[in-house]
Design a protein around this motif. Structure first.
Motif, mmCIF file in Angstrom:
data_model
loop_
_atom_site.group_PDB
_atom_site.id
_atom_site.type_symbol
_atom_site.label_atom_id
_atom_site.label_comp_id
_atom_site.label_asym_id
_atom_site.label_seq_id
_atom_site.Cartn_x
_atom_site.Cartn_y
_atom_site.Cartn_z
ATOM 1 N N ASP A 172 -2.250 4.879 12.485
ATOM 2 C CA ASP A 172 -2.122 5.055 11.033
ATOM 3 C C ASP A 172 -2.759 3.886 10.288
ATOM 4 O O ASP A 172 -3.407 4.066 9.244
ATOM 5 N N TYR A 173 -2.578 2.690 10.814
ATOM 6 C CA TYR A 173 -3.170 1.499 10.189
ATOM 7 C C TYR A 173 -4.698 1.609 10.178
ATOM 8 O O TYR A 173 -5.356 1.337 9.160
ATOM 9 N N ALA A 174 -5.287 2.015 11.308
ATOM 10 C CA ALA A 174 -6.742 2.190 11.375
ATOM 11 C C ALA A 174 -7.209 3.326 10.464
ATOM 12 O O ALA A 174 -8.275 3.251 9.843
ATOM 13 N N GLY A 175 -6.405 4.388 10.349
ATOM 14 C CA GLY A 175 -6.779 5.501 9.475
ATOM 15 C C GLY A 175 -6.858 5.085 8.015
ATOM 16 O O GLY A 175 -7.721 5.558 7.266
ATOM 17 N N GLN A 176 -5.960 4.200 7.571
ATOM 18 C CA GLN A 176 -6.019 3.738 6.183
ATOM 19 C C GLN A 176 -7.280 2.920 5.911
ATOM 20 O O GLN A 176 -7.865 2.990 4.835
ATOM 21 N N VAL A 192 -9.372 0.812 -4.997
ATOM 22 C CA VAL A 192 -9.393 1.544 -3.722
ATOM 23 C C VAL A 192 -8.482 0.863 -2.712
ATOM 24 O O VAL A 192 -7.716 1.518 -1.983
ATOM 25 N N ASP A 193 -8.555 -0.456 -2.658
ATOM 26 C CA ASP A 193 -7.725 -1.178 -1.708
ATOM 27 C C ASP A 193 -6.246 -1.127 -2.102
ATOM 28 O O ASP A 193 -5.350 -1.030 -1.246
ATOM 29 N N ARG A 194 -5.981 -1.190 -3.411
ATOM 30 C CA ARG A 194 -4.593 -1.194 -3.872
ATOM 31 C C ARG A 194 -3.891 0.141 -3.587
ATOM 32 O O ARG A 194 -2.681 0.184 -3.372
ATOM 33 N N GLN A 195 -4.649 1.237 -3.551
ATOM 34 C CA GLN A 195 -4.047 2.544 -3.315
ATOM 35 C C GLN A 195 -3.430 2.666 -1.928
ATOM 36 O O GLN A 195 -2.441 3.376 -1.731
ATOM 37 N N ILE A 214 -0.322 0.738 4.162
ATOM 38 C CA ILE A 214 -0.601 -0.280 5.171
ATOM 39 C C ILE A 214 0.626 -1.151 5.399
ATOM 40 O O ILE A 214 0.939 -1.554 6.535
ATOM 41 N N GLY A 215 1.369 -1.434 4.319
ATOM 42 C CA GLY A 215 2.588 -2.216 4.486
ATOM 43 C C GLY A 215 3.595 -1.513 5.375
ATOM 44 O O GLY A 215 4.239 -2.143 6.238
ATOM 45 N N LYS A 216 3.737 -0.200 5.198
ATOM 46 C CA LYS A 216 4.649 0.564 6.060
ATOM 47 C C LYS A 216 4.179 0.534 7.512
ATOM 48 O O LYS A 216 4.989 0.409 8.438
ATOM 49 N N CYS A 217 2.863 0.686 7.684
ATOM 50 C CA CYS A 217 2.323 0.644 9.049
ATOM 51 C C CYS A 217 2.611 -0.706 9.697
ATOM 52 O O CYS A 217 2.988 -0.789 10.881
#
Length: 508
Positions: free
Chosen positions: A3-7, A158-161, A166-169
């Motif tokens: 999931d982290y890589a997908g973001q 884009v990064d903020r979205q 990413i924090g959850k991941c």
């Protein structure tokens, strides 16, 4: 982790669609607008140059007519004072003087009109046209800066979205890392790979004092001739029971040292280096005929050196095999001498191919070296004398500029350089397709027929523009116009580099 890589993939896709693609399109628009502005600047500079030439022409014509009118007036006065001259000759001289005086008046009026026109055009050039062009370029740069800022803001959005996701991941990754149990993981590996065999029993005592046949213990690890211990533990199980014991070498590895040394050499496939250049499939021809003569000579010399190295490698391999064959002949128990003959035959064929390749390239190299001109000492002295002549030429151009109003008038070759120098500085940021700027002029000392690709033909006495100096290979790159450029031998031209030439648009 997935999931982290997908973001991060989401960030990459949004960056490509919202920033990279838009910026690429915007850069193309800026390039077209920049070309338009510089085209207008060149037109304005050419126009003021034309007006200056017209002013110079009318001034010279006015000066010539005034001198002729003065001479005609003096001739009339001389004829009128001479008592031996007839009245008709005096009248003719008087009419000629009046005619010359009228021509001088007309030239004066034309010169005055041309001067007023030039002063008006010069004022418009320096106070209206050129400032407008620079203002447009400045506005274009300011728009570009604003656009870059907008792209940075878009990147931040884009990064903020994806930051919350990413924090959850990262939280899940931390939780998973904290739940790791090294003992449980090790036990899982042990359960998956344990053999399940029992260790061997105690070794029995063997009494050598009794004259009886010694019996081997069933629990002994030594191997007997009748192979009884093998009934309890197979060779495969021993390997699992005793992973730290040193295994016996197989019979295949127990060869003589010399035979073992050349084993890999005999079984490996031959490496043929001579066809390396043929398999590359480069864009240029095999004989490098698309290059200038000196560059072609260097490439061919490099190719010949590579082939000679490959030939030496093949010869070293052949010598090694020959020595090994002699050893086999003298000591048949070390190996079969006939097994080397096939490899020797292959090496011989490879050597023949390499030698034919080397002869072909050496022939091309000899042909190129026969065509290159030889630079004499006198020619070198002429080339060395270009520096003082260049200084005189630049000083002469500087004097011409001082004689013109505000230094706006320049010679035509210099104007070519002056207009291209600032354009080249600007091109470095956006466009690599602009032609190389001229760095000076040259005069052809001899006629040169450019028959090879990449060269250009020149005639004796012709003046051309220099766009690249001699890099030590004996060739100078020149340009006749926008579509004709190429290399000529440096010894065939006399080069004048404009080190101190000022740009035509450096008056601000």
């Amino acid at each position: 982790m997935n999931d982290y890589a997908g973001q991060h993939e989401v960030i990459s896709e949004n960056m490509t669609s919202q920033i990279t693609t838009e910026l690429a399109r915007y850069v193309q628009e800026l390039k077209q607008e920049r070309k338009s502005h510089f085209h207008d600047g060149r037109k304005a500079q050419q126009h003021i140059e034309t007006c200056w030439k017209q002013l110079e022409s009318s001034k010279r014509r006015f000066e010539r007519d005034c001198k002729e009118a003065d001479r005609a007036q003096q001739y009339f006065e001389k004829m009128d004072a001479d008592i031996n001259v007839t009245k008709a000759d005096v009248e003719k001289a008087r009419q000629q003087a009046q005619l010359r005086q009228q021509m001088a008046e007309d030239s004066k009026a034309e010169y005055s009109s041309t001067l007023q026109k030039f002063n008006h055009e010069q004022h418009e050039h320096y106070h209206t046209h050129i400032p407008d062009i620079f203002q447009k370029i400045q506005e274009m740069e300011e728009r570009r800066i604003v656009r870059i800022g907008e792209s940075m803001k878009t990147f931040a959005e884009v990064d903020r979205q994806v930051v919350p996701i990413i924090g959850k991941c990262l939280d899940e990754i931390t939780r998973a890392a904290e739940s790791i149990s090294q003992k449980d993981d090790s036990q899982l590996v042990i359960e998956a790979f344990k053999s399940g065999f029992e260790p061997p029993g105690d070794v029995d005592f063997e009494d050598f004092t009794q004259p009886i046949k010694r019996a081997v213990s069933e629990s002994s690890l030594s191997n007997s001739k009748d192979g009884k211990p093998e009934s309890r533990f197979s060779s495969k199980s021993k390997g699992k029971l005793w992973p730290f014991i040193k295994k016996n070498k197989s019979p295949k590895q127990q060869k003589e040292p010399l035979s073992h040394r050349f084993n890999e050499f005999m079984t490996s496939k031959p490496k043929i280096h001579c066809f390396r250049s043929l398999k590359r499939g480069g864009a240029g021809p095999e004989d490098f005929s698309n290059l200038p003569p000196e560059q072609r000579r260097k490439k061919l010399q490099q190719k010949v050196d590579e082939l000679n190295k490959d030939i030496q490698k093949e010869m070293d391999q052949r010598d090694a095999l020959t020595k090994m064959k002699d050893v086999y002949i003298k000591n048949p128990q070390m190996g079969d001498a006939a097994s080397v003959d096939h490899k020797l035959a292959e090496l011989g064929q490879n050597l023949e191919k390499l030698r034919s390749e080397a002869q072909k390239f050496e022939g091309w190299l000899a042909e190129v070296e026969g065509r290159l001109p030889v630079r004499s000492e006198q020619t070198r002295r002429q080339s060395g004398a270009c520096e003082p002549q260049n200084t005189l030429t630049v000083n002469h151009c500087a004097q011409d500029r001082e004689s013109s109003p505000d230094g706006s008038y320049t010679e035509e070759p210099s104007q070519e350089n002056e207009m291209k120098a600032p354009a080249t500085d600007f091109d470095d940021e956006f466009d690599d397709e602009e032609p190389l700027p001229t760095i000076g002029t040259c005069k052809a000392l001899y006629t040169f027929e450019g028959q090879n690709e990449g060269t250009i033909s020149v005639t004796e006495g012709e003046t051309l523009y220099v766009i690249e100096e001699d890099k030590g290979d004996g060739w100078t790159r020149i340009r006749r116009n926008e579509d004709e450029e190429g290399y000529v031998p440096t010894s065939y031209v006399e080069v004048f580099l404009e080190k101190n030439a000022k740009g035509a648009m450096t008056y601000i």
